[in-house]
Design a protein around this motif. Sequence first.
Motif, PDB file in Angstrom:
ATOM      1  N   THR A   1       0.787  -1.220   0.009  1.00 27.80           N
ATOM      2  CA  THR A   1       0.059   0.004  -0.020  1.00 27.80           C
ATOM      3  C   THR A   1       0.975   1.199   0.018  1.00 27.80           C
ATOM      4  O   THR A   1       1.916   1.123   0.367  1.00 27.80           O
ATOM      5  CB  THR A   1      -1.048   0.033   1.215  1.00 27.80           C
TER       6      THR A   1
ATOM      7  N   ARG B   1      -4.082   5.631  -3.751  1.00 28.45           N
ATOM      8  CA  ARG B   1      -5.037   6.564  -4.383  1.00 28.45           C
ATOM      9  C   ARG B   1      -4.995   6.376  -5.902  1.00 28.45           C
ATOM     10  O   ARG B   1      -6.170   6.639  -6.822  1.00 28.45           O
ATOM     11  CB  ARG B   1      -5.113   7.993  -3.640  1.00 28.45           C
ATOM     12  N   GLN B   2      -3.621   6.972  -6.326  1.00 37.20           N
ATOM     13  CA  GLN B   2      -3.666   7.184  -7.897  1.00 37.20           C
ATOM     14  C   GLN B   2      -2.480   5.968  -8.338  1.00 37.20           C
ATOM     15  O   GLN B   2      -1.360   5.840  -7.380  1.00 37.20           O
ATOM     16  CB  GLN B   2      -2.873   8.325  -8.201  1.00 37.20           C
TER      17      GLN B   2
ATOM     18  N   PRO C   1      -6.258   1.462  -7.903  1.00 34.47           N
ATOM     19  CA  PRO C   1      -6.384   2.964  -7.392  1.00 34.47           C
ATOM     20  C   PRO C   1      -7.719   3.034  -6.240  1.00 34.47           C
ATOM     21  O   PRO C   1      -8.895   3.000  -6.396  1.00 34.47           O
ATOM     22  CB  PRO C   1      -6.999   3.673  -8.529  1.00 34.47           C
ATOM     23  N   LEU C   2      -7.268   3.002  -5.158  1.00 33.44           N
ATOM     24  CA  LEU C   2      -8.129   2.728  -3.884  1.00 33.44           C
ATOM     25  C   LEU C   2      -7.803   3.758  -2.728  1.00 33.44           C
ATOM     26  O   LEU C   2      -6.613   3.852  -2.583  1.00 33.44           O
ATOM     27  CB  LEU C   2      -8.237   1.415  -3.315  1.00 33.44           C
ATOM     28  N   ASP C   3      -8.913   4.521  -2.126  1.00 25.23           N
ATOM     29  CA  ASP C   3      -8.656   5.287  -1.097  1.00 25.23           C
ATOM     30  C   ASP C   3      -8.832   4.346   0.052  1.00 25.23           C
ATOM     31  O   ASP C   3      -9.878   3.902   0.460  1.00 25.23           O
ATOM     32  CB  ASP C   3      -9.811   6.736  -1.173  1.00 25.23           C
ATOM     33  N   LEU C   4      -7.657   4.386   0.914  1.00 28.34           N
ATOM     34  CA  LEU C   4      -7.606   3.332   1.986  1.00 28.34           C
ATOM     35  C   LEU C   4      -8.310   4.047   3.214  1.00 28.34           C
ATOM     36  O   LEU C   4      -8.389   3.504   4.370  1.00 28.34           O
ATOM     37  CB  LEU C   4      -6.205   3.174   2.412  1.00 28.34           C
ATOM     38  N   ALA C   5      -8.821   5.275   3.214  1.00 27.07           N
ATOM     39  CA  ALA C   5      -9.819   5.820   4.022  1.00 27.07           C
ATOM     40  C   ALA C   5     -10.974   4.886   3.938  1.00 27.07           C
ATOM     41  O   ALA C   5     -11.833   4.856   5.011  1.00 27.07           O
ATOM     42  CB  ALA C   5     -10.119   7.417   3.954  1.00 27.07           C
ATOM     43  N   GLN C   6     -11.328   4.298   2.956  1.00 25.35           N
ATOM     44  CA  GLN C   6     -12.371   3.268   2.878  1.00 25.35           C
ATOM     45  C   GLN C   6     -11.815   1.743   2.854  1.00 25.35           C
ATOM     46  O   GLN C   6     -11.918   1.269   2.049  1.00 25.35           O
ATOM     47  CB  GLN C   6     -12.977   3.532   1.501  1.00 25.35           C
TER      48      GLN C   6
ATOM     49  N   VAL D   1      -0.972   8.989   6.517  1.00 20.36           N
ATOM     50  CA  VAL D   1      -1.390  10.291   5.999  1.00 20.36           C
ATOM     51  C   VAL D   1      -1.152  11.350   7.314  1.00 20.36           C
ATOM     52  O   VAL D   1      -1.224  10.765   8.348  1.00 20.36           O
ATOM     53  CB  VAL D   1      -2.754  10.585   5.932  1.00 20.36           C
TER      54      VAL D   1
ATOM     55  N   ASN E   1      -9.234  10.750   8.657  1.00 19.99           N
ATOM     56  CA  ASN E   1      -8.602  10.331   7.511  1.00 19.99           C
ATOM     57  C   ASN E   1      -7.222   9.786   7.923  1.00 19.99           C
ATOM     58  O   ASN E   1      -7.091   8.648   7.477  1.00 19.99           O
ATOM     59  CB  ASN E   1      -8.609  11.252   6.358  1.00 19.99           C
TER      60      ASN E   1
ATOM     61  N   VAL F   1      -6.386   5.667   7.579  1.00 23.72           N
ATOM     62  CA  VAL F   1      -5.124   4.986   6.588  1.00 23.72           C
ATOM     63  C   VAL F   1      -4.383   4.547   7.227  1.00 23.72           C
ATOM     64  O   VAL F   1      -3.714   3.543   6.941  1.00 23.72           O
ATOM     65  CB  VAL F   1      -4.980   6.438   5.560  1.00 23.72           C
TER      66      VAL F   1
END
Length: 254
Positions: free
Chosen positions: A10, A36-37, A54-59, A90, A111, A115
Amino acid sequence: MSVFHLYILTGSSRGMGLAMAAQLLQPGQHLLCIARQPSTTLQAPPGALLEQWPLDLAQGAQAAQKLHAWLQGLAPARYASATLINNAGVMPRIAPLADCAASDDLNGIANALRVGLEAPMLLSAAFLAATEDWGLPRKLLNISSGLGRRPMAAQAPYCAAKAGLDHFSRCLALEEAAKPHGARVCALAPGVIDTDMQLQLRSASATHFPDQERFAALHHSGELTDSTSAAARVLAWLARPDFGQAAVADVRTP
């Protein structure tokens, strides 16, 4: 049929994470990057496999569910080992907590904890559950920080996330050690690295961040490790035969 070493990484789009991804892309390696990107610079050489999500690890729950399903769809016979590297992190606003009551600051704190701590726990659960019966060596590396072991004013959320990551790793190491073929677990501090986070720290207001001068001095005196060298040190630690013997470690300590 080719046999691969599987790596899941990650925070692979910049800094030490990107450097680790580049160094892991060797023949015989299957690398899944989660960030994320996706990186446009990563290319798999012949004999290596690369996937980027491409995933947002806040989710984190959604990411963990996707990882679990993906792992269950793989053929274990194609792999010689499996490793999860939780590297993403983060840094929220650098300020005393009492100054962070605005909605943007509160969201930034949430956030950072999602993360930096929640996502590693969820991804670890998915990884360990899906590979439990693979019958091959497994490792789980959590990228920690000296700030998880030393308190710092104006950085309570980041310090708390890393301290939580350390203790989570200790608990998880106990659980896995009780199994016949449990994964080896380590939370590793990678040293002081010249990253965007370091730039944030040394550029912060000294009024709100008492340690600003110290971080500026580290940069000025050339004491920061570049991302490529830091990645090499972390991956060398991961490859050590005694990896996981200590659940919490630091690359600067032999």
